[in-house]
Enzyme design. Sequence first.
Site, PDB file in Angstrom:
ATOM      1  N   ARG A 139      -4.903 -12.991 -21.238  1.00 52.15           N
ATOM      2  CA  ARG A 139      -4.785 -11.750 -22.014  1.00 52.15           C
ATOM      3  C   ARG A 139      -6.035 -11.451 -22.852  1.00 52.15           C
ATOM      4  NH1 ARG A 139      -0.194 -13.289 -20.159  1.00 52.15           N
ATOM      5  NH2 ARG A 139       1.487 -11.792 -19.787  1.00 52.15           N
ATOM      6  N   TYR A 176      11.047  11.784  -5.323  1.00 48.40           N
ATOM      7  CA  TYR A 176      12.244  11.069  -4.879  1.00 48.40           C
ATOM      8  C   TYR A 176      13.384  11.997  -4.444  1.00 48.40           C
ATOM      9  CZ  TYR A 176       9.705   7.154  -6.836  1.00 48.40           C
ATOM     10  OH  TYR A 176       8.739   6.221  -7.099  1.00 48.40           O
ATOM     11  N   HIS A 306      -5.920  -9.152  -6.287  1.00 51.88           N
ATOM     12  CA  HIS A 306      -4.515  -8.753  -6.176  1.00 51.88           C
ATOM     13  C   HIS A 306      -4.234  -8.269  -4.742  1.00 51.88           C
ATOM     14  CE1 HIS A 306      -0.571  -7.755  -7.770  1.00 51.88           C
ATOM     15  NE2 HIS A 306      -0.594  -6.769  -6.898  1.00 51.88           N
ATOM     16  N   ALA A 307      -3.198  -8.839  -4.123  1.00 50.56           N
ATOM     17  CA  ALA A 307      -2.949  -8.600  -2.697  1.00 50.56           C
ATOM     18  C   ALA A 307      -2.687  -7.118  -2.398  1.00 50.56           C
ATOM     19  CB  ALA A 307      -1.748  -9.425  -2.247  1.00 50.56           C
ATOM     20  N   GLU A 337       2.896  -8.003   2.628  1.00 49.30           N
ATOM     21  CA  GLU A 337       1.698  -7.221   2.978  1.00 49.30           C
ATOM     22  C   GLU A 337       1.747  -6.750   4.434  1.00 49.30           C
ATOM     23  OE1 GLU A 337      -0.123  -6.065   0.761  1.00 49.30           O
ATOM     24  OE2 GLU A 337       0.641  -7.365  -0.823  1.00 49.30           O
ATOM     25  N   HIS A 340       3.638  -3.669   4.992  1.00 50.74           N
ATOM     26  CA  HIS A 340       2.870  -2.428   4.757  1.00 50.74           C
ATOM     27  C   HIS A 340       2.099  -2.059   6.029  1.00 50.74           C
ATOM     28  CE1 HIS A 340       3.672  -2.014   0.516  1.00 50.74           C
ATOM     29  NE2 HIS A 340       3.065  -3.119   0.166  1.00 50.74           N
ATOM     30  N   GLU A 364       7.397  -0.762  -0.055  1.00 51.13           N
ATOM     31  CA  GLU A 364       7.401  -2.089  -0.685  1.00 51.13           C
ATOM     32  C   GLU A 364       8.538  -2.973  -0.171  1.00 51.13           C
ATOM     33  OE1 GLU A 364       4.934  -2.979  -2.306  1.00 51.13           O
ATOM     34  OE2 GLU A 364       4.002  -1.037  -2.669  1.00 51.13           O
ATOM     35  N   TRP A 436       5.156  -2.260 -25.598  1.00 52.59           N
ATOM     36  CA  TRP A 436       5.254  -3.166 -24.442  1.00 52.59           C
ATOM     37  C   TRP A 436       6.188  -4.336 -24.744  1.00 52.59           C
ATOM     38  CZ3 TRP A 436       3.743  -3.289 -19.404  1.00 52.59           C
ATOM     39  CH2 TRP A 436       3.654  -4.533 -18.764  1.00 52.59           C
ATOM     40  N   HIS A 464      -1.212  -3.671 -12.145  1.00 55.07           N
ATOM     41  CA  HIS A 464      -0.855  -2.285 -11.841  1.00 55.07           C
ATOM     42  C   HIS A 464      -1.179  -1.289 -12.959  1.00 55.07           C
ATOM     43  CE1 HIS A 464       1.205  -4.979  -9.160  1.00 55.07           C
ATOM     44  NE2 HIS A 464       1.393  -3.996  -8.303  1.00 55.07           N
ATOM     45  N   ARG A 473       8.545   1.524  -7.873  1.00 55.14           N
ATOM     46  CA  ARG A 473       8.687   1.251  -6.438  1.00 55.14           C
ATOM     47  C   ARG A 473       9.165  -0.170  -6.131  1.00 55.14           C
ATOM     48  NH1 ARG A 473       2.471   2.043  -4.664  1.00 55.14           N
ATOM     49  NH2 ARG A 473       2.981   4.087  -5.498  1.00 55.14           N
ATOM     50  N   TYR A 474       8.750  -1.137  -6.942  1.00 58.58           N
ATOM     51  CA  TYR A 474       9.150  -2.529  -6.670  1.00 58.58           C
ATOM     52  C   TYR A 474      10.587  -2.785  -7.079  1.00 58.58           C
ATOM     53  CZ  TYR A 474       4.099  -2.945  -6.290  1.00 58.58           C
ATOM     54  OH  TYR A 474       2.787  -2.761  -5.944  1.00 58.58           O
TER      55      TYR A 474
HETATM   56  O1  X8Z Z   1       1.813  -5.883  -6.236  1.00 62.49           O
HETATM   57  C1  X8Z Z   1       2.576  -6.391  -5.428  1.00 62.49           C
HETATM   58  C2  X8Z Z   1       2.132  -6.624  -3.992  1.00 62.49           C
HETATM   59  C3  X8Z Z   1       1.172  -5.601  -3.514  1.00 62.49           C
HETATM   60  S1  X8Z Z   1       1.878  -4.056  -3.258  1.00 62.49           S
HETATM   61  C4  X8Z Z   1       1.471  -7.970  -3.900  1.00 62.49           C
HETATM   62  N1  X8Z Z   1       3.810  -6.795  -5.830  1.00 62.49           N
HETATM   63  C5  X8Z Z   1       4.268  -6.649  -7.205  1.00 62.49           C
HETATM   64  C6  X8Z Z   1       3.483  -7.548  -8.142  1.00 62.49           C
HETATM   65  O2  X8Z Z   1       2.784  -8.442  -7.682  1.00 62.49           O
HETATM   66  O3  X8Z Z   1       3.603  -7.370  -9.374  1.00 62.49           O
HETATM   67  C7  X8Z Z   1       4.829  -7.381  -4.974  1.00 62.49           C
HETATM   68  C8  X8Z Z   1       5.978  -7.693  -5.873  1.00 62.49           C
HETATM   69  C9  X8Z Z   1       5.713  -7.026  -7.186  1.00 62.49           C
HETATM   70 ZN    ZN Z   2       3.272  -3.974  -1.712  1.00 59.89          ZN
END
Ligand code: X8Z
Ligand code: ZN
Length: 568
Positions: A139, A176, A306-307, A337, A340, A364, A436, A464, A473-474
């Site tokens: 942080r 939506y 970040h993936a 992934e 996607h 997602e 937060w 994010h 979305r998650y």
């Molecule tokens: O950001 C992601 C993916 C990429 S769309 C790895 N996710 C969120 C996160 O990591 O905070 C997947 C689950 C939630």
């Molecule tokens: Zn994703």
Amino acid sequence: MDKAETSLEALGRRSAFSSWAMQTNINYSTEWLAGDADNAYSAEAAKLAHEARKYDKLKLPADLKRKFLALKLTVTSPAPPDPKEQKELSDAKVWLDSTYGKGKYCATPEKCQTLDDLEETLRSSRNPTVLLDAWQGWRTISPPMRPRYQRFVELSNKGSQDLGFKDTADLWRSGYDMTPEQFSAELDRLDSQMKPLYEALHAYVRRRLQDKYGSDIIGADGLIPQQLTGNMWGQSWENIYDLVKAPSQTPSFDLTKRLVANKYDEKKMVEAGEGFFTSLGLEKLPATFWERSMLTRPRDREVVCHASAWDVENSQDLRIKMCIKINAEDYVTIHHELGHNYYQRAYEKQPYFFRGSANDGFHEALGDTIALSVTPEYLKQVGLIDKVPGAEGDIDLLLQKALEKVAFQPFGLLVDKWRWDVFSGKTKPADYNKAWWALVRKYQGMKPGNERTEEQFDPGAKYHIPGNTPYARYFLANVYQFQFYRALCKQVGHTGPLHRCSFYGDKGAGKRLNDMMAMGASRPWPDALEAATGQRELDATAILEYFAPLKVWLDEQNKGRSVGWKAE
Ligand code: X8Z
Ligand code: ZN
């Protein structure tokens, strides 16, 4: 509309290439290119969307109306009308993204750690001092983001207002097929459906953490310190499974250990994921996937780890970008992934504005649906484990999955609750951090590792926020994936407990998913949901049904103990 689609497709491609170049090799030049390309796309989209406002009141064919809405929503932080401010917004976006990517915690100038290092500490250390250090250390990367984030919010709101939205949050909630107010109410409805399950899990885990770390780690408020959850943001707790597993139950296997023992490397992990998709009758990934993807953290340059999954050219140029570690968490993320990528490929033939999922929750959910089919039976089939645990291992399996899925939901909700209030102005910049942590207390029932003030900017330490990716979305995906999974399990004729079902190898299940994915964003999402599940509503009963035996068990464990927490 045809002209808009043609010009944005070309600009979008340019932006995707530049962004890929930047995120896989952050430096002054690639940042410049990414900012420039983002600016070109956003400015053109804003101009077209603004012009399109003159058709707002016309009665249009449903298809065309959908495309006009997609045009307005195509940029998640729309450009304001002034070209100077447009450039400022694009530069701010790229700067926030790359600042997160480059982020390091330097306890001393010689000892700098990346997020991967610090996450590894949170996963594996059981020393409270070490955990707190990693948690607060990450942080330290975000306070410099604060002023720029504030400006980003102002500019993005200007752009949204120019398109007729109240603010950027209003724009985000307009995708939506219902009003933004209805959408917020839907999320709250789902949240209250799942809350008793979360509270039961929270109370149980809290007690086991007390057993491990001593009762003084939890105060009278009952809040769990976030750094003890095995995850940087307390968003999923599967890494502390060893601490919380049921002592009386048969211990189940440890997938991380099995991957290592079976000599899985990064590539083999991805091939395993691909293998699941091809077993469903879907095509193999193109050769360029393997040439162009980034599967590990490069040693010689800065990247955004970040993936993410990409379709850079919309012509089979599928790629993922990820810094894979050989563990169970990343094994699941790889399926996520690839989901996607398979979605992108399925809607490739749709016109530009329909190349997306029915709503962002669908995108997602796809890979996660597949990952739910990674059952012990499946792992035995692919040779990762030798023996399938019997029914006596069910509670442990469910507990493991609940630490991943049930634990996530409050976090999945709070990230955008925070942003909605920030964009609407309800939360002032002077209260960014306070707001937060109030949400963390309320929804997650957690507290920060140490005292936080407005000197910090803790939301910025979650990808994010600087990455400007909407997060509801998650939360949706966690609901949808159990709906998809339940429907497909029914289709393949599964009997027995839901969590033991795997549709691995079932071409019918693959076809059903692919047919839905091929619809892209061309129809309202209830139509797509119906195509895959027969249902038209978001419905948390599937996730509740999946975890029902665990809920009974948790309630027993919690008998005579307090459940819940004091958020105020
Ligand atoms: O950001 C992601 C993916 C990429 S769309 C790895 N996710 C969120 C996160 O990591 O905070 C997947 C689950 C939630
Ligand atoms: Zn994703």
